[in-house]
Write an enzyme that holds these catalytic residues in place. Structure first.
Site, PDB file in Angstrom:
ATOM      1  N   VAL A  44     170.993  27.192  44.836  1.00 22.79           N
ATOM      2  CA  VAL A  44     171.846  27.183  43.649  1.00 22.79           C
ATOM      3  C   VAL A  44     172.768  28.403  43.659  1.00 22.79           C
ATOM      4  O   VAL A  44     173.956  28.293  43.348  1.00 22.79           O
ATOM      5  CB  VAL A  44     171.005  27.121  42.353  1.00 22.79           C
ATOM      6  CG1 VAL A  44     171.904  27.179  41.120  1.00 22.79           C
ATOM      7  CG2 VAL A  44     170.161  25.853  42.326  1.00 22.79           C
ATOM      8  N   CYS A  45     172.221  29.546  44.064  1.00 25.50           N
ATOM      9  CA  CYS A  45     173.046  30.762  44.141  1.00 25.50           C
ATOM     10  C   CYS A  45     174.156  30.590  45.180  1.00 25.50           C
ATOM     11  O   CYS A  45     175.295  30.993  44.953  1.00 25.50           O
ATOM     12  CB  CYS A  45     172.185  31.981  44.462  1.00 25.50           C
ATOM     13  SG  CYS A  45     171.007  32.379  43.150  1.00 25.50           S
ATOM     14  N   ARG A  46     173.805  30.001  46.300  1.00 21.20           N
ATOM     15  CA  ARG A  46     174.807  29.738  47.340  1.00 21.20           C
ATOM     16  C   ARG A  46     175.918  28.840  46.798  1.00 21.20           C
ATOM     17  O   ARG A  46     177.105  29.130  46.978  1.00 21.20           O
ATOM     18  CB  ARG A  46     174.150  29.108  48.568  1.00 21.20           C
ATOM     19  CG  ARG A  46     175.142  28.841  49.688  1.00 21.20           C
ATOM     20  CD  ARG A  46     174.488  28.128  50.878  1.00 21.20           C
ATOM     21  NE  ARG A  46     175.387  28.129  51.992  1.00 21.20           N
ATOM     22  CZ  ARG A  46     175.330  28.959  53.038  1.00 21.20           C
ATOM     23  NH1 ARG A  46     174.379  29.860  53.115  1.00 21.20           N
ATOM     24  NH2 ARG A  46     176.212  28.889  54.002  1.00 21.20           N
TER      25      ARG A  46
END
Length: 153
Positions: free
Chosen positions: A44-46
Site C-alpha cells: 500500500v505504501c508503494r
C-alpha cells in the site's frame, strides 16, 4: 489527530533519499504535500508513493510539491526509491530521533512504532490547507489528493 485549516505545523528538516536536507523554507511560494506512509517496502505504501510520482506534473501545475515521509532509515529509503525508479518524488526519513516529526504532528503510533497514513497539505509557512488521515491499510485516493491540491493552488 485532527488538523484544522490554518493550523501551523512545526518547522522541520529531514534528509531525503538523495542526501538533501529538506525543510519548509525550501519551498517559498509553493504548497507542500506531506504524504506520511507507515513503512517502506509494503504494497500500500508503494502504491501511495508511485501515485505521487506518476502525478508529479499534475501537482506541479497546482503549485504543490509532494513529499513522501516515513520513519524508515535512510538506507532503506534510498534502496526503495531506486527499486521504484523514482525520478521526481523525494522520500524523507523521519527515522532519528525516531518519528520526531510524526510525534510532533500527533500521528505517531506508539503501539507499532510508526506514523499513521496521513496526507497534510500545507503552504510555505506551514499552515494547514487540507489534511486527511487514513486507516493503515487504506490507499489514499489520488484523485481526492489532486483535487485538494487544485483547490488550494
Amino acid at each position: 489527530m485532527k488538523f484544522k485549516k490554518g493550523q501551523k505545523i512545526p518547522e522541520f528538516s529531514l534528509e531525503d533519499h538523495n542526501d538533501q536536507e529538506i525543510s519548509l523554507a525550501e519551498f517559498e511560494g509553493k504548497n507542500i504535500l506531506l504524504s506520511f506512509h507507515p513503512f517502506a517496502w509494503t504494497s500500500v505504501c508503494r502504491n501511495q508513493m508511485e501515485a505521487l510520482e506518476e502525478n508529479y506534473e499534475e501537482f506541479d501545475k497546482n503549485n504543490t510539491v509532494p513529499l513522501g515521509i516515513s520513519i524508515d532509515p535512510m538506507p532503506a529509503k534510498k534502496a526503495w526509491a531506486r527499486d521504484m525508479g523514482l525520478k521526481k518524488l523525494s522520500l524523507l526519513s523521519d527515522f532519528w530521533p525516531h518519528g520526531e516529526l510524526a510525534s510532533k504532528l500527533g500521528i505517531f503510533i506508539d503501539k507499532i512504532g510508526t506514523s499513521g497514513r496521513v496526507n497534510i497539505l500545507v503552504d510555505d509557512q506551514g499552515e494547514v490547507l487540507w489534511a486527511k488521515e487514513y486507516d493503515i491499510s487504506e490507499l489514499p485516493d489520488i484523485e481526492e489528493v489532486l483535487e485538494a491540491a487544485a483547490d488550494n493552488a
